[in-house]
Design an enzyme around this catalytic site. Sequence first.
Site, PDB file in Angstrom:
ATOM      1  N   HIS A 125       4.656   6.488  -5.005  1.00  0.00           N
ATOM      2  CA  HIS A 125       4.812   5.564  -5.278  1.00  0.00           C
ATOM      3  C   HIS A 125       6.764   5.532  -5.702  1.00  0.00           C
ATOM      4  O   HIS A 125       7.066   4.253  -7.021  1.00  0.00           O
ATOM      5  CB  HIS A 125       4.132   4.819  -5.498  1.00  0.00           C
ATOM      6  N   HIS A 199       2.693  -3.788  -2.413  1.00  0.00           N
ATOM      7  CA  HIS A 199       1.322  -3.508  -2.630  1.00  0.00           C
ATOM      8  C   HIS A 199       0.454  -3.600  -3.086  1.00  0.00           C
ATOM      9  O   HIS A 199      -0.626  -3.995  -4.109  1.00  0.00           O
ATOM     10  CB  HIS A 199       1.657  -1.945  -3.619  1.00  0.00           C
ATOM     11  N   GLU A 337       0.670  -1.965   3.773  1.00  0.00           N
ATOM     12  CA  GLU A 337       1.537  -1.923   3.634  1.00  0.00           C
ATOM     13  C   GLU A 337       2.944  -1.795   4.218  1.00  0.00           C
ATOM     14  O   GLU A 337       3.059  -0.385   4.881  1.00  0.00           O
ATOM     15  CB  GLU A 337       1.938  -0.720   2.985  1.00  0.00           C
TER      16      GLU A 337
HETATM   17  C1  GLA Z   1      -1.398   4.008  -1.670  1.00  0.00           C
HETATM   18  C2  GLA Z   1      -2.115   5.234  -0.898  1.00  0.00           C
HETATM   19  C3  GLA Z   1      -3.531   5.318  -1.917  1.00  0.00           C
HETATM   20  C4  GLA Z   1      -2.936   5.124  -3.293  1.00  0.00           C
HETATM   21  C5  GLA Z   1      -2.405   3.726  -3.732  1.00  0.00           C
HETATM   22  C6  GLA Z   1      -2.609   3.984  -5.025  1.00  0.00           C
HETATM   23  O1  GLA Z   1      -1.822   2.802  -0.514  1.00  0.00           O
HETATM   24  O2  GLA Z   1      -1.915   5.316   0.236  1.00  0.00           O
HETATM   25  O3  GLA Z   1      -3.956   6.334  -0.782  1.00  0.00           O
HETATM   26  O4  GLA Z   1      -2.676   5.722  -3.532  1.00  0.00           O
HETATM   27  O5  GLA Z   1      -1.711   3.503  -2.857  1.00  0.00           O
HETATM   28  O6  GLA Z   1      -3.598   3.711  -5.460  1.00  0.00           O
END
Ligand code: GLA
Length: 372
Positions: A125, A199, A337
């Site tokens: 991220h 997200h 997402e």
């Molecule tokens: C995304 C990832 C997850 C996790 C979340 C945040 O969706 O795929 O594995 O890291 O973000 O916690």
Amino acid sequence: MKYVIAAAALLGLCIQAHAATATRGGFGQLADGTKVEAVTLSNGAGMSAKIMTLGATLQSLIVPDKAGHKEDVVLGYDTAQEYLSRPDYFGASVGRYANRIAKGKFSLDGKTYTLVTNDGPNHLHGGTKGFDKRMWKIDSVSSGPDAKVVLSYVSADGEEGYPGELKVTATYSLNDRNELKLEYRATTSKPTVLNLTNHSYFNLSGNDARDVMGDMVTLHAARFTPVNATLIPTGERKAVSGTVFDFQTAHRVGDRIRDARDQQIRFGRGYDHNFIVDGNAGTLRPAARVEDPVSGRVLEISITAPGIQFYTGNFLDGTYFGKGQRAYRQGDAICLEPGVFPDSPNHPDFPTSRLNPGQTYMNTIVYKFGTK
Ligand code: GLA
């Protein structure tokens, strides 16, 4: 004359009835004194979305249920500072690269770039201070058939290890058909890689009343990208049919989430996988549908991106207290997402995450709400 005035008044009423409004306000301040702003988009159908400048984050999303009760359907915090201190990306605009890059390394035109590894051995991220933790600027706010806010952020060349100065905008708009549209756009000064997404953690029960195990999910995806133990795609594009990943027809989230015979479920602690959305990337097309049979709320997501990460809040462990001091626990939300596939910079045969100077990156997401 009388009739003209009456007709004009009626027209005025009609226009008003179909107008959505955008209201600018504050959302407190960070521990260092930085003021956070927010814009609330509201329509005539009972929906409203609050977006704050920290992380261009969707902070709350009020949606009526089948009885008309208006409740919040996204997880988050009551104060801006909590979004910074507790790294779960609730509602945030994530970048530069949403999802994972294996070992925090990729190469572009023969040069290797090293990014921070903030998720076990991988980069996640956008790094330590990704777009979710940056202050975005409000470029414009407008009311009308679509209430709209445009936010922007300029990411310096080399920020978090990524090449090129990246100019990014996030445009949120809400209309009276209960469609919240989100458009990410970006341009760069040098070739780079990126994957911008939102997200949001959806919980259609309203104010996190129940977990999402009873939600019915449909994913318009015949294939997904299996991962290794650190959630990096193996490179395979696997057919979902005959697996617990087959959501081509609606299934309860909880029905197969504990099926540990599937190694992919063990790796993800549930669902945390990229689905390859049917149809042509670049065209807005249906990707997912979520229905909460109790509240009757239905969410339909259309996207332009090639894939969508379906994540069931597996890392929520009850240690974080969200809005209204609710403890968020595993399985409390569904994240969907839209983006390119995880680790695309290291998979030349995946849809490209590369952006060149002169090109405009686009990722459009439409969240449409209704009731059943
Ligand atoms: C995304 C990832 C997850 C996790 C979340 C945040 O969706 O795929 O594995 O890291 O973000 O916690």
